[in-house]
Enzyme design. Structure first.
Site, short mmCIF file in Angstrom:
data_model
loop_
_atom_site.label_atom_id
_atom_site.label_comp_id
_atom_site.label_asym_id
_atom_site.label_seq_id
_atom_site.Cartn_x
_atom_site.Cartn_y
_atom_site.Cartn_z
N ASP A 1 11.03 33.98 20.75
CA ASP A 1 11.03 32.55 20.49
C ASP A 1 12.32 32.17 19.78
O ASP A 1 12.92 32.98 19.06
CB ASP A 1 9.84 32.15 19.63
CG ASP A 1 8.51 32.33 20.34
OD1 ASP A 1 8.52 32.37 21.59
OD2 ASP A 1 7.48 32.44 19.66
N ARG A 2 12.71 30.93 19.93
CA ARG A 2 13.96 30.45 19.33
C ARG A 2 14.01 30.70 17.82
O ARG A 2 15.04 31.10 17.28
CB ARG A 2 14.10 28.95 19.61
CG ARG A 2 15.39 28.33 19.06
CD ARG A 2 15.51 26.89 19.47
NE ARG A 2 16.76 26.31 19.02
CZ ARG A 2 17.17 25.08 19.31
NH1 ARG A 2 16.41 24.31 20.07
NH2 ARG A 2 18.31 24.63 18.86
#
Length: 342
Positions: A159-160
């Protein structure tokens, strides 16, 4: 409109061995591409979708169905897998004039690099790839900084807002091998996460099925749902900090947002999680209070991965140290706990 002659979307590899036809008029031309060893094994539809950046997916499948795409002068369907030496005919296609801005080249802390692998320590706040409102990510930046790389693909995703170990393949054979290891459960991924709540068990298995869906504005989300995909995470308690607990998460399956949703659904939101967390708490933590410093990211870090090296066959374990901002936050929580006699 721009034509496909420059293969602007084919960032991972060098230009095809067969020189594309040029056009002085600017109109798109038929392209003849010879498939290399590294390109072999891909389905024809996936190859075209990657090469024809900016071309609608529906159009790619239309030219496949119509027979305009040929391999070795013969018609094929979308399930055909390319072989080394295949000569691929791509009909004239147009891509949108407006392209995403070119990604600036960037390098990241390297944990391992050899002829078939690149493993980096991804910082939080950086997407692994472009899309969903993000013009570019780690993969585009690495390709831009390594223009001579024949092949560079993500093995998995983070995930970012998750930091830590990220694997990339420099050969298709390595990519395929590592994907097989992940499907077979050979790889071992460990994460560190800080949760809010009175966590009791030293070791706890959470098995909750997960279902992916999209919100009204197109944002990808996951929820626990009876008919969702089976998902299994093992959590180990490392240390308590008053009303917080530092956990190690061991992934037994690799579902989207698995750790985040398993913890949230169990009543233990991850500190700083802006999708599934405690939003009131997150806002409060963004400001310092007494000995506790401000914290402005999600506390989820891919600390370690173990896998079998695709070439040597030896077991490899790689670790990424907890980022400084996370270490400082834990130290501040330790001071608070000590002051409160916890």
């Amino acid at each position: 409109m721009k034509d496909l002659a420059r293969f602007s979307g084919k960032a991972p590899e060098k230009a095809p061995s067969a020189a594309p036809a040029q056009s002085t008029s600017g109109s798109p031309q038929v392209q003849m591409v010879t498939i290399s060893e590294e390109e072999a094994g891909q389905r024809i539809d996936n190859f075209l979708l990657r090469v024809c950046k900016g071309v609608p997916k529906s159009h790619v499948y239309r030219i496949l169905r119509s027979g305009e795409v040929r391999v070795n002068k013969g018609r094929i369907d979308q399930t055909y897998r390319l072989e080394a030496g295949d000569v691929l005919r791509i009909p004239p296609v147009r891509i949108a004039e407006r392209q995403a801005p070119a990604a600036p080249g960037a390098e990241f802390k390297i944990l391992l690099e050899d002829s078939c692998l690149l493993v980096i320590d991804k910082p939080a706040g950086v997407a692994v790839h472009g899309g969903s409102g993000v013009s570019y990510g780690v993969i585009e930046q690495l390709r831009a900084s390594r223009p001579d790389a024949r092949f560079l693909e993500l093995v998995h995703r983070l995930d970012r807002d998750t930091s830590g170990v990220l694997l990339l393949a420099k050969k298709r054979s390595a990519l395929t091998n590592l994907h097989e290891q992940m499907r077979d459960g050979v790889t071992d991924k460990r994460y560190l996460t800080l949760i809010h709540g009175d966590w009791q068990n030293a070791r706890q298995h959470i098995k909750l099925p997960l279902h992916k869906y999209s919100t009204a504005d197109g944002e990808r989300r996951v929820r626990v749902q009876d008919d969702g995909q089976a998902a299994h995470t093992v959590f180990s308690l490392l240390r308590r900090y008053g009303e917080y607990a530092l956990l190690e998460a061991e992934l037994k399956t690799g579902r989207t947002h698995q750790i985040r949703v398993h913890l949230s659904a169990s009543g233990f939101p991850i500190v700083g999680d802006d999708k599934y967390g405690d939003f009131t708490l997150n806002k409060a933590l963004q400001k310092a209070e007494g000995e506790r410093i401000a914290f402005k990211r999600m506390f989820l870090h891919a600390q370690q991965i173990t896998f079998t090296h695709p070439d040597s066959g030896k077991s490899v374990t790689l670790k990424a140290a907890l980022p400084p901002e996370c270490q400082r936050f834990l130290q501040s929580l330790e001071k608070v706990s000590a002051a409160q006699g916890q």
